[in-house]
Design a protein around this motif. Sequence first.
Motif, PDB file in Angstrom:
ATOM      1  N   ALA A   1       0.821  -1.217   0.000  1.00 42.61           N
ATOM      2  CA  ALA A   1       0.000   0.000   0.000  1.00 42.61           C
ATOM      3  C   ALA A   1       0.852   1.263   0.000  1.00 42.61           C
ATOM      4  O   ALA A   1       0.492   2.269  -0.617  1.00 42.61           O
ATOM      5  CB  ALA A   1      -0.934   0.001   1.206  1.00 42.61           C
ATOM      6  N   GLU A   2       1.987   1.233   0.679  1.00 40.90           N
ATOM      7  CA  GLU A   2       2.847   2.413   0.741  1.00 40.90           C
ATOM      8  C   GLU A   2       3.548   2.670  -0.580  1.00 40.90           C
ATOM      9  O   GLU A   2       3.891   3.809  -0.903  1.00 40.90           O
ATOM     10  CB  GLU A   2       3.857   2.250   1.866  1.00 40.90           C
ATOM     11  N   ARG A   3       3.764   1.629  -1.360  1.00 39.36           N
ATOM     12  CA  ARG A   3       4.436   1.761  -2.655  1.00 39.36           C
ATOM     13  C   ARG A   3       3.437   1.991  -3.793  1.00 39.36           C
ATOM     14  O   ARG A   3       3.718   2.717  -4.754  1.00 39.36           O
ATOM     15  CB  ARG A   3       5.228   0.493  -2.946  1.00 39.36           C
ATOM     16  N   ASP A   4       2.249   1.364  -3.688  1.00 36.70           N
ATOM     17  CA  ASP A   4       1.308   1.306  -4.814  1.00 36.70           C
ATOM     18  C   ASP A   4       0.164   2.302  -4.740  1.00 36.70           C
ATOM     19  O   ASP A   4      -0.517   2.526  -5.742  1.00 36.70           O
ATOM     20  CB  ASP A   4       0.708  -0.104  -4.902  1.00 36.70           C
ATOM     21  N   LEU A   5      -0.071   2.879  -3.572  1.00 34.26           N
ATOM     22  CA  LEU A   5      -1.227   3.760  -3.395  1.00 34.26           C
ATOM     23  C   LEU A   5      -0.821   5.039  -2.661  1.00 34.26           C
ATOM     24  O   LEU A   5       0.152   5.040  -1.896  1.00 34.26           O
ATOM     25  CB  LEU A   5      -2.325   3.050  -2.597  1.00 34.26           C
ATOM     26  N   VAL A   6      -1.576   6.085  -2.875  1.00 37.00           N
ATOM     27  CA  VAL A   6      -1.351   7.340  -2.164  1.00 37.00           C
ATOM     28  C   VAL A   6      -2.574   7.628  -1.290  1.00 37.00           C
ATOM     29  O   VAL A   6      -3.709   7.530  -1.750  1.00 37.00           O
ATOM     30  CB  VAL A   6      -1.076   8.507  -3.136  1.00 37.00           C
ATOM     31  N   PRO A   7      -2.371   7.941   0.000  1.00 36.94           N
ATOM     32  CA  PRO A   7      -3.512   8.275   0.855  1.00 36.94           C
ATOM     33  C   PRO A   7      -4.087   9.634   0.489  1.00 36.94           C
ATOM     34  O   PRO A   7      -3.344  10.598   0.298  1.00 36.94           O
ATOM     35  CB  PRO A   7      -2.904   8.280   2.263  1.00 36.94           C
ATOM     36  N   VAL A   8      -5.397   9.697   0.376  1.00 34.25           N
ATOM     37  CA  VAL A   8      -6.071  10.958   0.084  1.00 34.25           C
ATOM     38  C   VAL A   8      -6.597  11.575   1.376  1.00 34.25           C
ATOM     39  O   VAL A   8      -6.270  12.711   1.707  1.00 34.25           O
ATOM     40  CB  VAL A   8      -7.231  10.749  -0.911  1.00 34.25           C
TER      41      VAL A   8
END
Length: 321
Positions: A109-116
């Motif tokens: 999740a830290e590599r593949d997604l960005v928190p909105v």
Amino acid sequence: MKLLTRWMARLCMCLVAGQVLAQAYPSKPIKVVVGYAAGGAVDVVARTIGQSLSSSMGQPVLVENKPGAGTNIAVKSVIGAEPDGYTLMMAANALAANMALYQPMPFDAERDLVPVSLIGRVPVVIAANPNVPYATVKQLIEAAKGKPNSIAFGSPGNGSTPHMAIELFARAAGIDLQHVPYRGGSPAITDTIGGQIPLVAVNALEVLPHAKSGKLKVLAVLSPNRSPIFPDVPTIAESGFPGFEASVWYGLVAPIATPKPIVAKLHDEVQKALQTKEVRERMSAVGGEVVPGSAEMFGNLIRSERQRYTKLVKEANIQPD
């Protein structure tokens, strides 16, 4: 010097392009992917936020339900989507837990997604059949210590957020409880009401109608604040465990390469939505509360939850269904 000048020029062009892109965004409908079936708490939260964003941003926000594989199908679909701000995901604890539960790790999740933005929290509750001989967490702990591993609790399944929550609580309390996994919260609640098992761990919303009818009694909510739908039920902190929390949290994430100005615009729009009466009342109706804050705060939550679940999965040898 010339290379530095060129690099600075390209950076400025990228920043300007990103700002222009954000000003034009959104120009078409936005899709919010949910890794659960329609009608559940995550779906309700997604549709509530979607409706508010649709009103403020002038474009439809459509919810797409993609249940399966513990939400991994939904997560992977978002990771692989075009990073243009038009595909988002309403994530919950499974986003952090699945990196520990599934091997090989299905995503990072830290590599593949960005928190909105974090949206809110709904507490996990410990509920019991009304005929059990304990009515408080303290009495439950005393009973469990008297007969280790003799008290069973049902959950929506191995590795589910309620399962993990009670495992964390049991370790904090120094007790052993017997876990009985079900395929969803409803059958676990049904067996608790019927007396097949004494305890059930689910989110507050699922317990509400049964607590109102007297078919279940809620021993505690595993959140820092009392639940608006169970105002008379003590929190786990009030029951002797200050600082302990095991809530179901919800938040929006996007593909990692989504332009920063678009992520920032989405974050700002969500923060506005969380201040509205409609969103606050809807979150309260499902037993939760809104949690405004920065995207960085949400990223830190995902990271800390991942670490907490990784430790628990290893120590308790938890396997996904």
